[in-house]
Design an enzyme around this catalytic site. Structure first.
Site, PDB file in Angstrom:
ATOM      1  CG  MET A 107      17.005  16.574   4.162  1.00 44.65           C
ATOM      2  SD  MET A 107      17.082  17.443   2.585  1.00 44.65           S
ATOM      3  CE  MET A 107      18.463  16.609   1.835  1.00 44.65           C
TER       4      MET A 107
ATOM      5  CG  ASP B  38       6.304  10.686   4.158  1.00 44.05           C
ATOM      6  OD1 ASP B  38       7.402  11.258   4.320  1.00 44.05           O
ATOM      7  OD2 ASP B  38       6.128   9.813   3.282  1.00 44.05           O
TER       8      ASP B  38
ATOM      9  CG  ASP C  13       0.053  11.509  -3.186  1.00 42.23           C
ATOM     10  OD1 ASP C  13       0.858  12.372  -3.584  1.00 42.23           O
ATOM     11  OD2 ASP C  13      -0.276  10.530  -3.874  1.00 42.23           O
ATOM     12  CB  VAL C  14       3.064  16.460  -1.916  1.00 43.94           C
ATOM     13  CG1 VAL C  14       3.462  16.583  -0.455  1.00 43.94           C
ATOM     14  CG2 VAL C  14       4.029  15.572  -2.695  1.00 43.94           C
TER      15      VAL C  14
ATOM     16  CG  ASN D  58      11.609  17.645   3.193  1.00 45.61           C
ATOM     17  OD1 ASN D  58      12.820  17.816   3.099  1.00 45.61           O
ATOM     18  ND2 ASN D  58      11.083  16.443   3.447  1.00 45.61           N
TER      19      ASN D  58
ATOM     20  CE1 TYR E 269      15.454  15.310  -6.674  1.00 36.60           C
ATOM     21  CE2 TYR E 269      17.539  16.330  -7.258  1.00 36.60           C
ATOM     22  CZ  TYR E 269      16.615  15.945  -6.298  1.00 36.60           C
ATOM     23  OH  TYR E 269      16.868  16.210  -4.974  1.00 36.60           O
TER      24      TYR E 269
ATOM     25  CE  LYS F 220      14.199  18.427  -5.499  1.00 31.79           C
ATOM     26  NZ  LYS F 220      13.293  18.593  -4.348  1.00 31.79           N
TER      27      LYS F 220
ATOM     28  CB  THR G 235      18.229  11.426   3.454  1.00 28.07           C
ATOM     29  OG1 THR G 235      18.242  11.417   2.021  1.00 28.07           O
ATOM     30  CG2 THR G 235      18.738  12.757   3.960  1.00 28.07           C
TER      31      THR G 235
HETATM   32  N1  LIG Z   1      19.450  13.475  -0.107  1.00 28.55           N
HETATM   33  C1  LIG Z   1      20.031  14.336  -0.946  1.00 28.55           C
HETATM   34  O1  LIG Z   1      21.235  14.200  -1.283  1.00 28.55           O
HETATM   35  C2  LIG Z   1      19.258  15.520  -1.471  1.00 28.55           C
HETATM   36  C3  LIG Z   1      19.986  16.551  -2.131  1.00 28.55           C
HETATM   37  C4  LIG Z   1      19.278  17.659  -2.595  1.00 28.55           C
HETATM   38  C5  LIG Z   1      17.914  17.762  -2.391  1.00 28.55           C
HETATM   39  N2  LIG Z   1      17.240  16.757  -1.742  1.00 28.55           N
HETATM   40  C6  LIG Z   1      15.796  16.943  -1.528  1.00 28.55           C
HETATM   41  O2  LIG Z   1      15.519  16.935  -0.147  1.00 28.55           O
HETATM   42  C7  LIG Z   1      14.153  16.577   0.075  1.00 28.55           C
HETATM   43  C8  LIG Z   1      14.063  15.537   1.164  1.00 28.55           C
HETATM   44  O3  LIG Z   1      14.665  14.344   0.691  1.00 28.55           O
HETATM   45  P1  LIG Z   1      15.507  13.354   1.620  1.00 28.55           P
HETATM   46  O4  LIG Z   1      16.894  13.354   1.098  1.00 28.55           O
HETATM   47  O5  LIG Z   1      15.272  13.670   3.058  1.00 28.55           O
HETATM   48  O6  LIG Z   1      14.874  11.956   1.169  1.00 28.55           O
HETATM   49  P2  LIG Z   1      13.964  10.897   1.930  1.00 28.55           P
HETATM   50  O7  LIG Z   1      13.665   9.869   0.901  1.00 28.55           O
HETATM   51  O8  LIG Z   1      14.613  10.466   3.190  1.00 28.55           O
HETATM   52  O9  LIG Z   1      12.633  11.721   2.287  1.00 28.55           O
HETATM   53  C9  LIG Z   1      11.688  12.082   1.335  1.00 28.55           C
HETATM   54  C10 LIG Z   1      10.294  11.819   1.873  1.00 28.55           C
HETATM   55  O10 LIG Z   1       9.334  12.236   0.889  1.00 28.55           O
HETATM   56  C11 LIG Z   1       8.263  11.302   0.928  1.00 28.55           C
HETATM   57  N3  LIG Z   1       7.468  11.305  -0.300  1.00 28.55           N
HETATM   58  C12 LIG Z   1       7.773  10.765  -1.507  1.00 28.55           C
HETATM   59  N4  LIG Z   1       6.731  10.921  -2.356  1.00 28.55           N
HETATM   60  C13 LIG Z   1       5.763  11.584  -1.665  1.00 28.55           C
HETATM   61  C14 LIG Z   1       4.448  12.030  -1.984  1.00 28.55           C
HETATM   62  N5  LIG Z   1       3.900  11.824  -3.205  1.00 28.55           N
HETATM   63  N6  LIG Z   1       3.727  12.684  -1.032  1.00 28.55           N
HETATM   64  C15 LIG Z   1       4.251  12.877   0.191  1.00 28.55           C
HETATM   65  N7  LIG Z   1       5.473  12.462   0.576  1.00 28.55           N
HETATM   66  C16 LIG Z   1       6.224  11.826  -0.355  1.00 28.55           C
HETATM   67  C17 LIG Z   1       8.948   9.943   1.156  1.00 28.55           C
HETATM   68  O11 LIG Z   1       8.026   8.975   1.654  1.00 28.55           O
HETATM   69  C18 LIG Z   1      10.037  10.317   2.153  1.00 28.55           C
HETATM   70  O12 LIG Z   1       9.624  10.123   3.489  1.00 28.55           O
HETATM   71  C19 LIG Z   1      13.629  16.121  -1.296  1.00 28.55           C
HETATM   72  O13 LIG Z   1      12.871  17.151  -1.874  1.00 28.55           O
HETATM   73  C20 LIG Z   1      14.894  15.873  -2.082  1.00 28.55           C
HETATM   74  O14 LIG Z   1      14.691  15.991  -3.461  1.00 28.55           O
HETATM   75  C21 LIG Z   1      17.880  15.637  -1.293  1.00 28.55           C
END
Ligand SMILES: NC(=O)c1ccc[n+]([C@@H]2O[C@H](COP(=O)([O-])OP(=O)(O)OC[C@H]3O[C@@H](n4cnc5c(N)ncnc54)[C@H](O)[C@@H]3O)[C@@H](O)[C@H]2O)c1
Length: 257
Positions: free
Chosen positions: A18, A37, A63-64, A90, A158, A162, A193
């Site tokens: 995302m 990232d 690193d967030v 995100n 989680y 959230k 994703t």
């Molecule tokens: N995929 C789903 O079904 C879903 C559903 C609800 C919410 N989300 C949320 O959406 C957001 C994006 O997730 P996504 O699905 O695109 O997953 P994704 O794994 O494709 O992307 C997440 C990114 O966060 C980065 N990341 C992890 N730890 C980190 C850190 N300490 N510092 C900086 N970056 C870091 C990862 O390297 C990755 O590139 C997240 O917050 C996730 O919890 C995802």
């Protein structure tokens, strides 16, 4: 004319999923985007691809969970672009463990990356938005903040993290409304994703079968772009009078919970 012309955005977790989708959409709509990232090779590749296609993008490792790293990213963004209009918090991780299986390390890791980071990002970036006279912050939560069970991917930490993102968003909306800073949360349902792939799901179709009967809309799973466009709306001036809101993008899942 783009929907984000002349805007400067920082997006966390932008190497994948995302965050990457949001970065690509924001750039297409005229923004300058700082992609951040922890995974540097994927991050640099993503920013290079955007630049190759004529977009304004910069990759900076973040690193967030690291306050100094956040400060470096904010300072460098100001150096490069002069202001920060948009922050998308995100980045996130998911570890599927229930309450009894969760150990201290898992709990703290998920809370740090998924919740504490959102407070930290706002703490560092909001003073720049205050100087600028306005801003829009989009915090990624989940339908796991609204309902339990499968919506959380069966993760206790989680679900708590959230939920914290959801309530902190509303707090920040109240605290910074006077500064014309809007703060909203996005609540995705199941989305294909990197996170889904890490959980062992290989295709969107396979994921759809798992979530059939949950979401109302086939194929029962979102694409990253479905969430990227939600980020776009909340980041843009079209959402000028929208703050403290939770935008649910789940194909109707929670309307049946
Ligand atoms: N995929 C789903 O079904 C879903 C559903 C609800 C919410 N989300 C949320 O959406 C957001 C994006 O997730 P996504 O699905 O695109 O997953 P994704 O794994 O494709 O992307 C997440 C990114 O966060 C980065 N990341 C992890 N730890 C980190 C850190 N300490 N510092 C900086 N970056 C870091 C990862 O390297 C990755 O590139 C997240 O917050 C996730 O919890 C995802």
């Amino acid at each position: 004319m783009g929907r984000l012309d002349n805007k400067v955005a920082i997006i966390t977790g932008a190497a994948s999923g995302m965050g990457l989708s949001g970065a690509q959409i924001f750039v297409r709509e005229g923004a300058s985007v700082v992609l951040t990232d922890v995974v540097e090779d994927k991050l640099n590749k993503a920013a290079e691809e955007i630049k190759k296609n004529g977009g304004k993008a910069t990759a900076i490792k973040l690193d967030v969970t690291d306050p100094e790293n956040w400060q470096q990213v904010a300072d460098r963004t100001i150096e490069l672009y002069g202001k920060i209009d948009i922050l998308v918090n995100n980045a996130g991780i998911h570890i599927a463990k229930g309450i009894l299986d969760t150990d201290m390390e898992t709990w703290n890791k998920v809370m740090d990356i998924d919740a504490t980071s959102v407070w930290l990002g706002m703490k560092i970036v909001i003073p720049f938005m205050q100087k600028n006279g306005s801003g829009s912050i989009v915090n990624t939560s989940s339908i796991g903040a609204l309902v339990g069970g499968t919506a959380t991917g069966w993760s206790a930490a989680y679900s708590a993290a959230k939920g914290a993102v959801r309530s902190l968003t509303k707090f920040a909306a109240q605290e910074f409304g006077k500064d014309h800073i809007r703060v909203n949360s996005v609540h995705p349902g199941s989305t294909f994703t990197g996170m889904a792939q890490e959980a062992g799901i290989k295709t969107k179709e396979e994921m759809g079968k798992v979530y059939d009967g949950k979401a109302a809309l086939p194929p029962f799973v979102a694409d990253a772009d479905d969430i990227g466009y939600a980020y776009l709306y909340l980041a843009s001036d079209e959402a000028n009078f929208v703050t403290g809101e939770e935008l649910v993008v789940d194909g109707g899942w929670t309307t049946n919970s």
